[in-house]
Design a protein around this motif. Sequence first.
Motif, PDB file in Angstrom:
ATOM      1  N   ASP A 117       0.857  -1.180   0.000  1.00 43.31           N
ATOM      2  CA  ASP A 117       0.000   0.000   0.000  1.00 43.31           C
ATOM      3  C   ASP A 117       0.898   1.237   0.000  1.00 43.31           C
ATOM      4  O   ASP A 117       1.953   1.241   0.645  1.00 43.31           O
ATOM      5  N   PRO A 118       0.524   2.314  -0.702  1.00 44.24           N
ATOM      6  CA  PRO A 118       1.370   3.515  -0.739  1.00 44.24           C
ATOM      7  C   PRO A 118       1.717   4.056   0.642  1.00 44.24           C
ATOM      8  O   PRO A 118       2.833   4.551   0.857  1.00 44.24           O
ATOM      9  N   VAL A 119       0.786   3.978   1.584  1.00 46.02           N
ATOM     10  CA  VAL A 119       1.069   4.462   2.940  1.00 46.02           C
ATOM     11  C   VAL A 119       2.166   3.616   3.580  1.00 46.02           C
ATOM     12  O   VAL A 119       3.110   4.142   4.192  1.00 46.02           O
ATOM     13  N   THR A 120       2.071   2.301   3.441  1.00 46.78           N
ATOM     14  CA  THR A 120       3.084   1.407   4.003  1.00 46.78           C
ATOM     15  C   THR A 120       4.428   1.643   3.347  1.00 46.78           C
ATOM     16  O   THR A 120       5.472   1.665   4.014  1.00 46.78           O
ATOM     17  N   LEU A 121       4.422   1.830   2.037  1.00 44.45           N
ATOM     18  CA  LEU A 121       5.675   2.046   1.313  1.00 44.45           C
ATOM     19  C   LEU A 121       6.354   3.337   1.764  1.00 44.45           C
ATOM     20  O   LEU A 121       7.577   3.372   1.934  1.00 44.45           O
ATOM     21  N   THR A 122       5.581   4.380   1.975  1.00 42.99           N
ATOM     22  CA  THR A 122       6.160   5.643   2.453  1.00 42.99           C
ATOM     23  C   THR A 122       6.791   5.468   3.827  1.00 42.99           C
ATOM     24  O   THR A 122       7.906   5.936   4.087  1.00 42.99           O
ATOM     25  N   LEU A 124       7.906   2.680   5.083  1.00 47.44           N
ATOM     26  CA  LEU A 124       9.067   1.810   4.938  1.00 47.44           C
ATOM     27  C   LEU A 124      10.266   2.601   4.434  1.00 47.44           C
ATOM     28  O   LEU A 124      11.398   2.414   4.918  1.00 47.44           O
ATOM     29  N   ASP A 125      10.042   3.470   3.471  1.00 42.23           N
ATOM     30  CA  ASP A 125      11.139   4.273   2.932  1.00 42.23           C
ATOM     31  C   ASP A 125      11.755   5.156   4.024  1.00 42.23           C
ATOM     32  O   ASP A 125      12.979   5.259   4.133  1.00 42.23           O
ATOM     33  N   ARG A 126      10.907   5.751   4.863  1.00 41.85           N
ATOM     34  CA  ARG A 126      11.411   6.575   5.960  1.00 41.85           C
ATOM     35  C   ARG A 126      12.215   5.731   6.949  1.00 41.85           C
ATOM     36  O   ARG A 126      13.280   6.144   7.421  1.00 41.85           O
ATOM     37  N   ALA A 127      11.704   4.543   7.272  1.00 41.54           N
ATOM     38  CA  ALA A 127      12.403   3.679   8.231  1.00 41.54           C
ATOM     39  C   ALA A 127      13.741   3.225   7.677  1.00 41.54           C
ATOM     40  O   ALA A 127      14.750   3.192   8.402  1.00 41.54           O
TER      41      ALA A 127
END
Length: 310
Positions: A117-122, A124-127
């Motif tokens: 999901d785009p929210v999860t991907l965002t 994940l990228d931050r983490a």
Amino acid sequence: MKRLSLLSSLLLTALLGVGCASTPAAKPYSPVDTGHAFLWEVKDGRGRGGTAYLVGSIHMGREGELPLPPSMETAFAKSDALVVEVDVNKVDPASMQKLVMELGRLPDGQRLSQRLDPVTLTLLDRAAQRMGLALANLEPLRPWLVGMVLSVTELQKAGYQQGHGVDRAFLTRARDAGKDVLELETAEGQLRMLAGTPDALQDLMLRDQLRRTREAGAVLDQLISAWKAGDADGLAALILEGANDATYRPVYERIFFERNAQMATGVDALLAQPRTHFIVVGAGHVVGPQGLVALLQQQGHTVRQLTRTE
């Protein structure tokens, strides 16, 4: 392949931590010293004569940070057998690494970023940026394995190791004392449970982990404070906080509550034997209204939390 080998080795380090794989969104917590150990005496309530001592474990620790209270040592000495989630001494690293790569890799040609999901991907990228990891290194992996890798990487950076966890301490004691060691689950079973989780729920599991605002090491610091204080209610509020959110409730059903019911059935069977079993499972499985303490009481057994000195 070398990169995947490293990641699967990290997973093996945290195999016992499946119950804590989804770390809570930590909130302020001040330990409430109850005088109790994270230890419960369970007496069979059906006249069959069995006794169990139930320990809520912290699976990863720093050297010397999880001293075992006298009551735990006494209860273990009185027990005929040790019961754990998984006996890591029975795990063959090579076979498990092969299974991790079979279950944790996406099909050829697919990428993690295409499935999240785009929210999860965002998130994940931050983490990944915060941890200094290249997102490209995680692209071949399924979400459940990504979550484990991130969690263990953070905990190891904070100085936590499985070798200093409570369950490992008692596995060593059981081996030295020649006690039987029984399993409530298996390593392969835990992996297949995670791998068999529907894709949408895997995404939600990863998002629940990534949405917290504090690093995993800081979260575990709080859980250890609650464990040392014998504060079962405080630990439940910390680790099961997300279960109160309807969106994330299915994550806790999968990781905790379904497994708790299965474990309770296994413990009930052990209580049918006229023996004393010393049972060590993740602390998150013990506490809360759907934890083992509550489930065993519902089965009619007598359950009492012990003090640190009795």
